[in-house]
Design a protein around this motif. Sequence first.
Motif, short mmCIF file in Angstrom:
data_model
loop_
_atom_site.label_atom_id
_atom_site.label_comp_id
_atom_site.label_asym_id
_atom_site.label_seq_id
_atom_site.Cartn_x
_atom_site.Cartn_y
_atom_site.Cartn_z
N ASN A 157 1.04 -0.93 0.68
CA ASN A 157 -0.07 -0.29 0.03
C ASN A 157 0.57 1.50 -0.17
O ASN A 157 1.68 1.75 0.79
CB ASN A 157 -0.64 0.06 1.63
CG ASN A 157 -1.98 1.37 1.14
OD1 ASN A 157 -1.66 1.72 0.06
ND2 ASN A 157 -2.20 1.77 2.90
N THR A 158 1.48 1.83 -0.86
CA THR A 158 1.76 3.29 -1.11
C THR A 158 1.27 4.48 -1.09
O THR A 158 1.72 5.41 -1.05
CB THR A 158 2.51 3.29 -2.91
OG1 THR A 158 1.45 2.90 -3.56
CG2 THR A 158 3.55 2.08 -3.41
N GLU A 159 0.33 4.09 -0.37
CA GLU A 159 -1.18 5.57 -0.17
C GLU A 159 -0.27 5.75 1.32
O GLU A 159 -0.48 6.81 1.70
CB GLU A 159 -2.08 5.02 -0.44
CG GLU A 159 -2.78 5.08 -1.96
CD GLU A 159 -4.70 4.68 -1.54
OE1 GLU A 159 -5.02 4.73 -0.82
OE2 GLU A 159 -4.31 4.58 -2.80
N ASN A 160 -0.28 4.65 1.62
CA ASN A 160 0.46 5.34 3.06
C ASN A 160 1.93 5.75 3.38
O ASN A 160 2.68 5.24 3.34
CB ASN A 160 0.72 3.43 3.89
CG ASN A 160 1.46 3.49 5.44
OD1 ASN A 160 1.43 4.93 5.61
ND2 ASN A 160 1.19 2.45 5.61
N ARG A 216 9.44 4.31 3.63
CA ARG A 216 9.90 2.70 3.71
C ARG A 216 10.79 2.54 2.15
O ARG A 216 11.80 2.13 1.87
CB ARG A 216 9.42 1.12 4.31
CG ARG A 216 9.40 2.21 5.77
CD ARG A 216 8.27 0.65 6.38
NE ARG A 216 7.39 0.41 5.81
CZ ARG A 216 6.24 0.58 6.73
NH1 ARG A 216 6.49 1.40 8.03
NH2 ARG A 216 5.09 0.35 6.66
N ASN A 217 9.65 2.80 1.18
CA ASN A 217 10.23 2.48 0.02
C ASN A 217 11.43 3.30 -0.92
O ASN A 217 12.17 2.20 -1.32
CB ASN A 217 9.05 2.50 -1.20
CG ASN A 217 8.13 1.29 -1.55
OD1 ASN A 217 8.08 0.70 -0.38
ND2 ASN A 217 6.83 1.44 -1.56
N ILE A 218 11.52 4.75 -0.31
CA ILE A 218 12.84 5.27 -0.93
C ILE A 218 13.36 4.73 -0.20
O ILE A 218 14.89 4.98 -0.88
CB ILE A 218 12.65 6.32 -0.08
CG1 ILE A 218 11.51 7.12 -1.01
CG2 ILE A 218 13.61 7.37 -0.09
CD1 ILE A 218 10.80 8.72 -0.09
N VAL A 219 13.82 4.41 0.84
CA VAL A 219 15.26 3.12 1.32
C VAL A 219 15.74 1.95 0.92
O VAL A 219 16.66 1.83 0.67
CB VAL A 219 15.15 3.00 3.16
CG1 VAL A 219 16.04 2.38 4.05
CG2 VAL A 219 14.41 4.39 4.08
N TYR A 220 13.90 1.75 0.73
CA TYR A 220 14.54 -0.26 0.11
C TYR A 220 15.25 0.05 -1.11
O TYR A 220 16.22 -0.36 -1.63
CB TYR A 220 12.86 -0.44 -0.11
CG TYR A 220 12.23 -1.06 0.74
CD1 TYR A 220 13.42 -1.08 2.27
CD2 TYR A 220 11.13 -0.77 0.85
CE1 TYR A 220 12.60 -1.50 3.20
CE2 TYR A 220 9.94 -1.18 2.27
CZ TYR A 220 11.00 -1.47 3.19
OH TYR A 220 10.36 -1.97 4.19
N TYR A 221 14.71 1.65 -2.23
CA TYR A 221 14.93 1.69 -3.76
C TYR A 221 16.60 2.46 -2.96
O TYR A 221 17.97 1.92 -4.05
CB TYR A 221 14.74 2.96 -4.45
CG TYR A 221 13.54 2.28 -4.45
CD1 TYR A 221 12.82 1.28 -5.59
CD2 TYR A 221 11.97 3.16 -4.40
CE1 TYR A 221 11.93 1.05 -6.07
CE2 TYR A 221 11.24 2.79 -5.24
CZ TYR A 221 10.87 1.42 -5.65
OH TYR A 221 9.10 1.27 -6.10
#
Length: 205
Positions: free
Chosen positions: A138-141, A147-152
Amino acid sequence: MKETMLLQRKILGILCAVLAPACILFGLLGDNMDYWYCSISATYYANSKICMIGLLFTTAVFFFSYQGYDWKDRLFSCIQAVAALGVIVFPCKTAYAPDYVGLLHLSVDISNILHCISACILFIAFATNIMFLFTLGNTENPQKRKRNIVYYICASIIYVFCIWQGISFCINIPQWFPMTMINETIMLEAFAIAWLVKSESIIKD
């Protein structure tokens, strides 16, 4: 169930975070051959080999036991587990390695090829898992987006240093300089950060 999965993720992150520092720290306490510190794999022949073997084996066990959300998580966990075991079972070649090495007593040249293949698969699987599976959801969260920025970032670091590791084999780097150890440490720390974020130890909902 969720608490167990979060704990597994945290343990995986911690294990990989301490792998390189432990190999170096305990290696400094002994009298080892020259250039034992040039890579994590080279510490297989040092007095700190228990750190390299023990932590990688434990990491493989956790990967084998990690279920994830679906078959893709399970597949990548098994790939990483097998590759981690390959790094242990097939020791690398160093100037002071015997002619036959490892549990299977293979020629050191053959063992080194299998070792390098295993290590390459392991790090590429690390980055691919983080880049393409960790970022699902859920990227609306707002916290998930953080967290996704950190993952990338973590996955990109691993990819970049995988490429740089390949390039470093083709250029004339002094034997005493631990380029491989530096590359491996950076990639492992990026991997550890991603898993600690995945465990919600960092950037919680």
